[in-house]
Design an enzyme around this catalytic site. Structure first.
Site, PDB file in Angstrom:
ATOM      1  N   GLN A 105       0.827  -1.214   0.000  1.00 31.69           N
ATOM      2  CA  GLN A 105       0.000   0.000   0.000  1.00 31.69           C
ATOM      3  C   GLN A 105       0.859   1.261   0.000  1.00 31.69           C
ATOM      4  O   GLN A 105       0.342   2.370   0.093  1.00 31.69           O
ATOM      5  CB  GLN A 105      -0.928   0.007   1.221  1.00 31.69           C
ATOM      6  CG  GLN A 105      -1.937  -1.133   1.200  1.00 31.69           C
ATOM      7  CD  GLN A 105      -2.724  -1.257   2.493  1.00 31.69           C
ATOM      8  OE1 GLN A 105      -2.472  -0.550   3.472  1.00 31.69           O
ATOM      9  NE2 GLN A 105      -3.676  -2.187   2.516  1.00 31.69           N
TER      10      GLN A 105
ATOM     11  N   HIS B 139      -0.645  -0.256   5.602  1.00 36.53           N
ATOM     12  CA  HIS B 139      -1.088   0.612   6.702  1.00 36.53           C
ATOM     13  C   HIS B 139      -0.082   1.717   7.025  1.00 36.53           C
ATOM     14  O   HIS B 139       0.430   1.798   8.134  1.00 36.53           O
ATOM     15  CB  HIS B 139      -1.381  -0.214   7.961  1.00 36.53           C
ATOM     16  CG  HIS B 139      -2.551  -1.140   7.786  1.00 36.53           C
ATOM     17  ND1 HIS B 139      -3.183  -1.726   8.850  1.00 36.53           N
ATOM     18  CD2 HIS B 139      -3.193  -1.577   6.680  1.00 36.53           C
ATOM     19  CE1 HIS B 139      -4.176  -2.488   8.398  1.00 36.53           C
ATOM     20  NE2 HIS B 139      -4.193  -2.429   7.078  1.00 36.53           N
TER      21      HIS B 139
ATOM     22  N   GLU C  65     -14.126   3.759  11.103  1.00 39.03           N
ATOM     23  CA  GLU C  65     -14.526   4.792  12.063  1.00 39.03           C
ATOM     24  C   GLU C  65     -14.362   6.208  11.520  1.00 39.03           C
ATOM     25  O   GLU C  65     -13.465   6.477  10.732  1.00 39.03           O
ATOM     26  CB  GLU C  65     -13.636   4.717  13.326  1.00 39.03           C
ATOM     27  CG  GLU C  65     -13.668   3.406  14.048  1.00 39.03           C
ATOM     28  CD  GLU C  65     -12.760   3.413  15.277  1.00 39.03           C
ATOM     29  OE1 GLU C  65     -11.928   4.342  15.426  1.00 39.03           O
ATOM     30  OE2 GLU C  65     -12.896   2.480  16.098  1.00 39.03           O
TER      31      GLU C  65
ATOM     32  N   TYR D 189      -7.731   6.536  21.085  1.00 37.84           N
ATOM     33  CA  TYR D 189      -8.894   6.129  20.272  1.00 37.84           C
ATOM     34  C   TYR D 189      -9.050   4.624  20.154  1.00 37.84           C
ATOM     35  O   TYR D 189      -9.842   4.147  19.343  1.00 37.84           O
ATOM     36  CB  TYR D 189      -8.864   6.880  18.923  1.00 37.84           C
ATOM     37  CG  TYR D 189      -9.222   8.328  19.184  1.00 37.84           C
ATOM     38  CD1 TYR D 189      -8.281   9.213  19.730  1.00 37.84           C
ATOM     39  CD2 TYR D 189     -10.524   8.784  19.045  1.00 37.84           C
ATOM     40  CE1 TYR D 189      -8.623  10.505  20.077  1.00 37.84           C
ATOM     41  CE2 TYR D 189     -10.876  10.084  19.387  1.00 37.84           C
ATOM     42  CZ  TYR D 189      -9.922  10.933  19.907  1.00 37.84           C
ATOM     43  OH  TYR D 189     -10.287  12.205  20.270  1.00 37.84           O
TER      44      TYR D 189
ATOM     45  N   TYR E 265      -9.946 -10.508  10.215  1.00 40.50           N
ATOM     46  CA  TYR E 265     -10.344 -10.998   8.892  1.00 40.50           C
ATOM     47  C   TYR E 265     -10.763 -12.469   8.932  1.00 40.50           C
ATOM     48  O   TYR E 265     -11.521 -12.917   8.081  1.00 40.50           O
ATOM     49  CB  TYR E 265      -9.221 -10.774   7.881  1.00 40.50           C
ATOM     50  CG  TYR E 265      -8.984  -9.293   7.637  1.00 40.50           C
ATOM     51  CD1 TYR E 265      -9.934  -8.518   6.976  1.00 40.50           C
ATOM     52  CD2 TYR E 265      -7.831  -8.665   8.100  1.00 40.50           C
ATOM     53  CE1 TYR E 265      -9.742  -7.166   6.766  1.00 40.50           C
ATOM     54  CE2 TYR E 265      -7.628  -7.305   7.892  1.00 40.50           C
ATOM     55  CZ  TYR E 265      -8.580  -6.566   7.224  1.00 40.50           C
ATOM     56  OH  TYR E 265      -8.382  -5.215   7.024  1.00 40.50           O
TER      57      TYR E 265
HETATM   58 CA    CA Z   1     -11.201   3.501  17.579  1.00 42.84          CA
END
Ligand code: CA
Length: 369
Positions: free
Chosen positions: A84, A149, A243, A253, A264
């Site tokens: 990615q 990521h 989110e 968070y 997954y």
């Molecule tokens: Ca979160």
């Protein structure tokens, strides 16, 4: 690669509505504004109306108001373009008009592995090259395994600070919860990449003072709400649990302690969906939509859309319009379900929306009334 607007097909929008989803309320046209871009990822409009756009394999180009795509700019830093990774976001300095300064977020291979890097450069007056490109921050530590990521979205705040979202690099070791680690964070930075003296963790021993918020998985959406001044963020969950968060300084968070998604393979992640000491998202998608870039709409071209947060979704593809009130989400409309994977959405100086498609032969779509 010149594509005069006159030669482009115009489409009447006829977005498909899925079960339980609102029909598009506002009519718009979709114009194929530019083509021939390889996996465009991020973009920024220059004061002269041209759009500076990244291509993930490692290039930057300028797209003119007529949709003409320039040759690749020279002087662009090397990137790690596997998985990615690659050349990801670009942002202009708030004083770009005089300073000509731009910021690039990209994947980079260094001693010890790959990481998310922030690079500063100047755009030459002729727009054909970057000058003085130099790294100003590495989201250390680098990681030998995995090329996913990276996060990598840049936003400037009304406070003048630069904010950078970094991914947790998809490792089992929970980097997002470690405050001595710059992965899985939103960072608050000075223009030279250093931490700011009034950052929430400034002066704490053993803690990276750049950290603004932590506990993020793979955040690729970052935008200031122009009405509340709050920093909004979107991140990918695993299976489900994507989110939208409103970021408050120093808060946690939750990833990977709490999430609305599962792994997954269907197995449970962490301790459940919430914990009193961890910040809850203000909006969750289960099943996933894979939210990447986000933008608040402030323009005049679509008065009914003012106050909305637009989210570019990769899978299933679509442009999501979240209606908001203050720092809350009050509704959701799904548009453009049939236009391929959408990487990011920008508001143009003309008040039209510009959407980058995540394709090998990527396009920029323009939405206009
Ligand atoms: Ca979160």
């Amino acid at each position: 690669m010149k594509h005069p607007l006159a030669a482009l097909a115009l489409y009447l929008a006829a977005p498909m509505a899925g079960p339980g989803l609102a029909e598009a309320q506002t009519p718009f046209r979709i114009v194929e504004y530019a083509t021939g871009l390889e996996r465009p990822w991020g973009g920024a409009f220059l004061p002269d109306g041209r759009l500076l756009v990244t291509e993930r394999p490692g290039r930057l180009r300028l797209v003119g108001p007529d949709g003409a795509v320039s040759a690749p700019l020279t002087g662009v830093p090397p990137v790690e373009a596997r998985g990615q990774g690659g050349m990801l976001d670009v942002a202009l300095a708030p004083d770009f008009a005089t300073a000509r300064e731009i910021y690039l977020c990209h994947a980079m291979l260094v001693q010890g592995g790959a990481l998310t890097r922030l690079t500063r450069a100047r755009l030459a007056m002729d727009g054909a090259s970057l000058e003085g490109a130099a790294p100003i921050l590495d989201a250390a530590p680098p990681q030998e395994q995995g090329r996913n990521h990276y996060g990598c979205r840049i936003a400037f705040g009304p406070d003048g600070a630069m904010y950078l979202a970094t991914g947790e690099r998809q490792v089992t070791k929970p980097r997002a919860q470690r405050l001595d680690d710059l992965g899985g964070k939103v960072l608050r930075l000075a223009r030279n990449g250093a931490s700011l003296a009034d950052n929430p963790h400034a002066g704490r021993p053993g803690v990276r003072a750049e950290v603004f918020t932590h506990g993020h998985r793979n955040p690729q959406g970052l935008a200031f709400n122009p009405w509340t001044g709050s920093l909004w963020q979107a991140e990918f969950g695993a299976r489900g649990g994507d989110e939208v968060n409103v970021l408050r300084p120093g808060r946690n968070y939750g990833w990977p302690l709490v999430t609305h998604g599962v792994d997954y393979d269907g197995s449970r992640i962490g301790e459940g969906v919430s914990r009193p000491d961890l910040e809850a998202p203000i909006h969750v998608w289960t099943p996933s939509v894979s939210p990447s870039g986000i933008a608040f709409y402030t323009g005049d071209a679509f008065p009914a859309w003012r106050g909305s947060l637009f989210v570019a979704a990769l899978n299933p593809p679509g442009l999501l319009r979240l209606t908001t009130r203050g720092d809350r989400v009050t509704g959701e409309e799904r548009l453009l379900g049939d236009r391929g994977r959408l990487r990011t959405v920008l508001q143009g100086p003309d008040g039209f929306l510009y959407i980058l498609t995540d394709e090998g032969r990527g396009r920029i779509l323009q939405l206009r009334p």
